[in-house]
Design an enzyme around this catalytic site. Structure first.
Site, PDB file in Angstrom:
ATOM      1  N   LYS A 145       0.844  -1.187   0.000  1.00 58.44           N
ATOM      2  CA  LYS A 145       0.000   0.000   0.000  1.00 58.44           C
ATOM      3  C   LYS A 145       0.885   1.245   0.000  1.00 58.44           C
ATOM      4  CE  LYS A 145      -1.286   2.395   3.563  1.00 58.44           C
ATOM      5  NZ  LYS A 145      -0.238   3.084   4.339  1.00 58.44           N
ATOM      6  N   HIS A 175      -1.346  -4.087   5.819  1.00 58.29           N
ATOM      7  CA  HIS A 175      -0.783  -4.904   6.900  1.00 58.29           C
ATOM      8  C   HIS A 175      -1.730  -5.039   8.097  1.00 58.29           C
ATOM      9  CE1 HIS A 175       0.510  -1.066   8.739  1.00 58.29           C
ATOM     10  NE2 HIS A 175       0.676  -1.720   9.856  1.00 58.29           N
ATOM     11  N   LYS A 179      -2.854  -8.327  11.270  1.00 55.82           N
ATOM     12  CA  LYS A 179      -2.791  -8.201  12.741  1.00 55.82           C
ATOM     13  C   LYS A 179      -3.757  -9.209  13.364  1.00 55.82           C
ATOM     14  CE  LYS A 179      -1.632  -3.259  12.730  1.00 55.82           C
ATOM     15  NZ  LYS A 179      -0.478  -2.991  13.573  1.00 55.82           N
ATOM     16  N   GLU A 213      -2.429   7.785  16.500  1.00 56.53           N
ATOM     17  CA  GLU A 213      -0.976   7.566  16.643  1.00 56.53           C
ATOM     18  C   GLU A 213      -0.387   8.764  17.379  1.00 56.53           C
ATOM     19  OE1 GLU A 213       0.968   5.424  13.104  1.00 56.53           O
ATOM     20  OE2 GLU A 213      -0.280   6.961  12.204  1.00 56.53           O
ATOM     21  N   ASP A 232      -3.216   7.738   3.422  1.00 53.02           N
ATOM     22  CA  ASP A 232      -2.284   6.892   4.182  1.00 53.02           C
ATOM     23  C   ASP A 232      -3.018   5.931   5.121  1.00 53.02           C
ATOM     24  OD1 ASP A 232       0.361   6.147   5.071  1.00 53.02           O
ATOM     25  OD2 ASP A 232      -0.025   7.288   6.914  1.00 53.02           O
ATOM     26  N   HIS A 237      -6.434   1.206   6.012  1.00 53.39           N
ATOM     27  CA  HIS A 237      -6.574   0.540   7.313  1.00 53.39           C
ATOM     28  C   HIS A 237      -7.962   0.740   7.940  1.00 53.39           C
ATOM     29  CE1 HIS A 237      -2.395   0.039   6.674  1.00 53.39           C
ATOM     30  NE2 HIS A 237      -1.958   1.142   7.257  1.00 53.39           N
ATOM     31  N   LYS A 333      -2.099  11.688  13.296  1.00 55.64           N
ATOM     32  CA  LYS A 333      -0.730  11.575  13.816  1.00 55.64           C
ATOM     33  C   LYS A 333      -0.600  12.581  14.948  1.00 55.64           C
ATOM     34  CE  LYS A 333       1.478   9.434  10.028  1.00 55.64           C
ATOM     35  NZ  LYS A 333       1.539   8.045  10.488  1.00 55.64           N
TER      36      LYS A 333
HETATM   37  C1  BG6 Z   1       1.241   2.625   7.676  1.00 55.43           C
HETATM   38  C2  BG6 Z   1       1.201   4.118   7.471  1.00 55.43           C
HETATM   39  O1  BG6 Z   1       0.526   1.965   6.676  1.00 55.43           O
HETATM   40  O2  BG6 Z   1       0.663   2.323   8.944  1.00 55.43           O
HETATM   41  C3  BG6 Z   1       1.918   4.840   8.602  1.00 55.43           C
HETATM   42  O3  BG6 Z   1       1.820   4.426   6.232  1.00 55.43           O
HETATM   43  C4  BG6 Z   1       1.355   4.431   9.931  1.00 55.43           C
HETATM   44  O4  BG6 Z   1       1.822   6.248   8.443  1.00 55.43           O
HETATM   45  C5  BG6 Z   1       1.334   2.905  10.043  1.00 55.43           C
HETATM   46  O5  BG6 Z   1       2.145   4.989  10.947  1.00 55.43           O
HETATM   47  C6  BG6 Z   1       0.627   2.458  11.300  1.00 55.43           C
HETATM   48  O6  BG6 Z   1       0.807   1.080  11.446  1.00 55.43           O
HETATM   49  P1  BG6 Z   1       0.765   0.376  12.868  1.00 55.43           P
HETATM   50  O7  BG6 Z   1       0.910  -1.065  12.564  1.00 55.43           O
HETATM   51  O8  BG6 Z   1       1.904   0.951  13.657  1.00 55.43           O
HETATM   52  O9  BG6 Z   1      -0.556   0.741  13.464  1.00 55.43           O
END
Ligand code: BG6
Length: 476
Positions: A145, A175, A179, A213, A232, A237, A333
């Site tokens: 992605k 990803h 999880k 985050e 992003d 997600h 963020k």
């Molecule tokens: C990524 C984004 O796909 O996922 C990032 O590009 C983000 O900006 C990250 O920080 C968050 O992943 P996780 O697994 O830490 O929640």
């Protein structure tokens, strides 16, 4: 023992490869007791083969991969190529064939594309023109992605991929789908009839999905400033979590049946209007007692950037199950903390019989699925406060994964293992990725971005997205 595989990684010396992909690959090969393998790295800058090997060694040194796995992995074949022209794809294809023949590998190839969306189509055409897609065994292509940067580019990339690969060879990564707690969502819903019976508009008032985050850009300013929170995080997600929470039970648990149900959810989403979304950008603030800079003062961010680092949205899923139940999505963020959660608010009883202490206003059953960190669930319900009178108190019934289950697997390890096994369930189909972009196209060029201080939970104006209850988003 799993069949030997040649891993051909485009973008092999990037951040993702160093921090996630290479350690996960080493772990999976160890777990799977895989025989010989080869890892061919591809990047845009020239490097010696040994340099690439040292890069791999360094990336394993700072990971949790143990010494035995590290050595075994490094004993495989490694090669590096810079692709800068059409001719370099030809040289690469010859080198892959040579490595396979020297190591006696059967030519099962996993082509892993960790490249920006703008380079995807050229990379796929380079692969196809030089026959890299056919090694004598099976070939699978994995695409990181973000897949595209809007609907039009995603459609074009799917078309470019499908010129060479059939859809059952394509593994589009999100990803979050690897999880453990995200994978658990379908198990939670479809094995616990207590919840599934009430998982609809007759019992649920609203659903909140938060991916907060506290981290900032982590050295990825160039990428992030081109993307922003919607591209992003929301398009992928958060939307994946939304579909898993909202989808109907699939006919079976195979990839096709699950993809069909997820696409049906996306097809039911009402077009997002201006008032349904609030965007934000962090200014300087304090996180965990430390002063952090605002987005526009981050290194490599242009000071006239209009990129949002926060998004809050109201999504209406207009189908039989969910009509009238808003899904509130929120991500940002530099928020107060890192937390990914789904909060399901149940409807209140039709009549309130207990009036002491304002019980009628505040209380409703609330289920929180904590996806990370501190994985677990919590159900809030009302009990009588012991003592005279009938004051009501809300108490949690809580389960923490850490206390009752084994530690979760790394998402990249899970996903790589699925690619090796040829199972597409945890990947995003072409139809799904296009439907998801289709939802958010109207948000991508918005310049009305509201300020929030780093260390808070987004701009004040994000409250207006919530229409079903007065007050706040669920606390994170
Ligand atoms: C990524 C984004 O796909 O996922 C990032 O590009 C983000 O900006 C990250 O920080 C968050 O992943 P996780 O697994 O830490 O929640």
């Amino acid at each position: 023992m799993t069949e030997p595989v040649t891993f051909i990684i485009f973008g092999a010396t990037g951040h993702l490869s160093r921090t996630k992909l290479i350690p996960a690959l080493a772990h999976v090969l160890e777990d799977r007791d895989m025989g010989s393998h080869a890892v061919i790295g591809i990047g845009s800058k020239p490097r010696a083969h040994d340099d690439f090997r040292s890069f791999v060694e360094e990336s394993l040194a700072t990971s949790a991969v143990d010494a035995a796995a590290r050595t075994r992995f490094l004993n495989g074949a490694f090669a590096y190529h810079a692709v800068t022209s059409d001719d370099s794809y030809r040289v690469l294809a010859e080198s892959v064939a040579r490595v396979e023949s020297e190591k006696g590998l059967p030519g099962n190839r996993i082509l892993y594309l960790a490249v920006p969306p703008s380079q995807l189509d050229t990379t796929v055409r380079g692969i196809s023109a030089t026959g890299l897609d056919t090694g004598g065994g099976w070939t699978r292509i994995v695409v990181e992605k973000p897949f595209g940067k809007d609907l039009a580019t995603a459609v074009a990339s799917n078309a470019a991929i499908h010129e060479t690969f059939s859809e059952n060879q394509v593994y589009r990564i999100d990803h979050y789908l690897g999880k453990e707690t995200v994978r658990n969502l379908l198990v939670f819903r479809f094995t616990n009839s207590l919840f599934e019976q009430t998982w609809n508009r007759r019992h649920i008032e609203s659903v909140e999905i938060t991916v907060a985050e506290s981290a900032g850009l982590d050295g990825r300013a160039a990428y992030f400033d081109e993307s922003g929170a919607v591209r992003d995080m929301v398009q992928n997600h958060l939307t994946q979590i939304l579909t898993l929470i909202a989808m109907e039970p699939p006919v079976t648990m195979d990839a096709r049946s699950i993809h069909i149900e997820k696409v049906k959810v996306l097809a039911s989403v009402r077009p997002i209007e201006e008032n349904d979304a609030v965007l934000g950008r962090y200014t300087a603030g304090t996180i965990d007692g430390e002063q952090v800079s605002g987005y526009l003062d981050e290194p490599d961010v242009p000071n006239d950037s209009i990129t949002p680092t926060f998004a809050a949205l109201r999504i209406n899923v207009d189908n039989w199950r969910w009509h009238g139940v808003p899904f509130y999505l929120r991500t940002g963020k530099r928020m107060s903390q890192r937390a990914t959660e789904v909060t399901v608010r149940y409807l209140r009883p039709p009549i309130c019989l207990f009036h002491e202490d304002g019980a009628c206003q505040g209380h409703q059953n609330t289920l929180t699925l904590r996806l990370q960190p501190d994985e677990g669930f919590e159900l809030l319900f009302d009990v009588k406060q012991p003592g005279p009178g009938t004051a009501i108190r809300q108490i949690p019934l809580a389960v923490s994964y850490g206390e009752v289950l084994e530690t979760a697997h790394d998402a990249y390890e899970t996903l790589l293992a699925e690619v090796i096994d040829g199972d597409q369930t945890l990947f995003v189909s072409s139809e799904e990725v296009e439907s998801a972009w289709g939802l958010y196209d109207s948000l991508l060029d918005r310049s009305d971005v509201n300020a929030y201080a780093a260390g808070t939970d987004g701009p004040e104006s994000a409250q207006r997205v919530i229409t079903t209850y007065p007050g706040d988003w669920a606390a994170i």
